[in-house]
Design an enzyme around this catalytic site. Sequence first.
Site, PDB file in Angstrom:
ATOM      1  N   ARG A  65      15.092 167.805 140.151  1.00 32.38           N
ATOM      2  CA  ARG A  65      15.191 167.814 141.551  1.00 32.38           C
ATOM      3  C   ARG A  65      15.984 168.585 142.347  1.00 32.38           C
ATOM      4  O   ARG A  65      15.563 168.882 143.429  1.00 32.38           O
ATOM      5  CB  ARG A  65      15.518 166.054 141.992  1.00 32.38           C
ATOM      6  CG  ARG A  65      14.404 164.935 141.535  1.00 32.38           C
ATOM      7  CD  ARG A  65      14.937 163.783 141.800  1.00 32.38           C
ATOM      8  NE  ARG A  65      13.736 162.527 141.789  1.00 32.38           N
ATOM      9  CZ  ARG A  65      13.676 161.782 140.736  1.00 32.38           C
ATOM     10  NH1 ARG A  65      14.543 161.851 139.626  1.00 32.38           N
ATOM     11  NH2 ARG A  65      12.794 161.147 140.691  1.00 32.38           N
ATOM     12  N   SER A 100     -20.428 156.157 120.360  1.00 32.66           N
ATOM     13  CA  SER A 100     -21.101 157.232 120.030  1.00 32.66           C
ATOM     14  C   SER A 100     -22.538 157.050 120.835  1.00 32.66           C
ATOM     15  O   SER A 100     -23.092 155.982 120.633  1.00 32.66           O
ATOM     16  CB  SER A 100     -21.355 157.838 118.714  1.00 32.66           C
ATOM     17  OG  SER A 100     -22.550 158.603 118.258  1.00 32.66           O
ATOM     18  N   ARG A 149       8.024 189.253 150.038  1.00 34.96           N
ATOM     19  CA  ARG A 149       7.103 188.093 150.118  1.00 34.96           C
ATOM     20  C   ARG A 149       6.042 188.863 149.575  1.00 34.96           C
ATOM     21  O   ARG A 149       5.400 190.080 149.945  1.00 34.96           O
ATOM     22  CB  ARG A 149       6.858 187.637 151.533  1.00 34.96           C
ATOM     23  CG  ARG A 149       5.665 186.231 151.331  1.00 34.96           C
ATOM     24  CD  ARG A 149       5.473 185.995 152.632  1.00 34.96           C
ATOM     25  NE  ARG A 149       6.665 185.008 153.289  1.00 34.96           N
ATOM     26  CZ  ARG A 149       7.311 185.777 154.188  1.00 34.96           C
ATOM     27  NH1 ARG A 149       6.873 186.843 154.891  1.00 34.96           N
ATOM     28  NH2 ARG A 149       8.446 185.020 154.550  1.00 34.96           N
ATOM     29  N   ASN A 172     -14.593 156.287 118.852  1.00 36.71           N
ATOM     30  CA  ASN A 172     -13.977 157.588 118.946  1.00 36.71           C
ATOM     31  C   ASN A 172     -12.545 157.389 119.853  1.00 36.71           C
ATOM     32  O   ASN A 172     -12.462 156.666 120.694  1.00 36.71           O
ATOM     33  CB  ASN A 172     -14.701 158.741 119.744  1.00 36.71           C
ATOM     34  CG  ASN A 172     -15.982 158.794 118.959  1.00 36.71           C
ATOM     35  OD1 ASN A 172     -16.000 158.909 117.656  1.00 36.71           O
ATOM     36  ND2 ASN A 172     -17.115 159.158 119.576  1.00 36.71           N
ATOM     37  N   LYS A 180     -19.183 154.347 115.083  1.00 38.34           N
ATOM     38  CA  LYS A 180     -18.096 155.128 115.400  1.00 38.34           C
ATOM     39  C   LYS A 180     -17.175 154.288 116.657  1.00 38.34           C
ATOM     40  O   LYS A 180     -17.752 153.759 117.553  1.00 38.34           O
ATOM     41  CB  LYS A 180     -18.244 156.584 116.002  1.00 38.34           C
ATOM     42  CG  LYS A 180     -18.896 157.127 114.596  1.00 38.34           C
ATOM     43  CD  LYS A 180     -18.952 158.906 115.127  1.00 38.34           C
ATOM     44  CE  LYS A 180     -17.622 159.419 115.297  1.00 38.34           C
ATOM     45  NZ  LYS A 180     -17.801 160.619 115.833  1.00 38.34           N
TER      46      LYS A 180
END
Length: 451
Positions: free
Chosen positions: A186, A275, A314, A283, A281
Amino acid sequence: MTGPAQNALYAALFGDPQTEALFSAQAELAAMARVEAALAVAQSQLGVIPADAGPAIAAACTALPIDPQDLTQATAQNGVPVPGLIAAIRDRMGRTPHAAHLHWGATSQDIMDSALALRIGPILALWEGRLHAILTRLAGLAADHADLPMAARTYGQAATPTGFGAVVAGWGWPLLDQVQAMPALRDRVLRVSLSGAAGTLSAMGPQGPAVRQAMARALDLGDPERSWHSDRSGPGHLADWIAGLAAALGKLAEDLLLMTQSGIGTVVIAGGGASSTMPQKRNPVGPSAMVALARHAMGLAATFRAAGLHRQQRDGAAWFTEWLTLPPLCIAGGALLRTADDVLERLTPDAGAMARDLQIGQGTIHAEALTFALTEHTALDRATAAARVADLCAQALREGRDLTELARGAWPGPDWPALIRARSLGQAPQEARAFDRAVRAASGGLDQGGS
């Protein structure tokens, strides 16, 4: 800007609406108008512009009714949105002479960098709250399962036993470091920019530093006491912090992908993905998204850092690169935190699967513990003991017999399974409980206003 995080199909997978909202055109314009107002009030109080000009400009900047689309062409022509914003504010002020004192002695980069800091502040607060929640979940898992044994793997191979709590602590320590780094982050990121056209504040005369200080106070930002137009180390620290976060959460997710794979299954993540063609399955979608987001974030962080090569006072190209990179980088960081909290809420260890995993390889995972037990309870030195245990491991795998059974035959008398159990987890339980204590201590600081 449209990408997977903004696509309705993928937004819930890769997006973070709360972080993204602070990068919207409306949020950016509102922050820039707030900076212009704070600048004018500070200058009027210090006599840089007429005393009544500051309040008049601030009133015009409040709840400014600007459609971002109205600034599109001006931004494309000028390369920055500030000239178009200034024109819109002046139009709202009408023919009053105070309008001439708007943006007095400042430059577009002052307004945009300060406005970015105003928006990063709430983002960091949001992320800190999410990190606090993630660490609380991890600390609970570590403490609850400090003594739960599982197989540790190095180079993908079973190595020695460890504790699930220690593994969780290993995920959590880097995240605790990220929380503890936030005050310094910060300080580096949440700061005002006021340096004028080329970094000298020449148009404000000797009052320039005092204006910057008053402006910082009004915006609740830090005063860097110098120009930082071409010093991008502050925003660079934010990119580095996000990259560190991505590495920590990405490692956690990679481990979960391995722990949930078929044949291992040492943890369960409830509610896995389906799936389209394989009904069996489930996942691990959440960890997969986390790994993808982590890789995305680390790549963007590298690009952002490369944009730190600012030419002269700049560099438009370098600055534009930051604009292209920082929003998706922050959205990826926010999405990582959001997804991690969701995954951890649904995560449970499978003690039975962990026990079975420890037995794979006929107990050879205990080879190191047996080696050191032999040096303590027989006349063998360590090198000889290690060689004898290596021979027994080969025999165990060849004959399908347990390593400790072979040890009992080779060295009758000692209770080798008991001696191995006594040392198998090492400091793993203590590591888990130490992490839990550290999180509790850090959480106490946050609850008392540490955030």
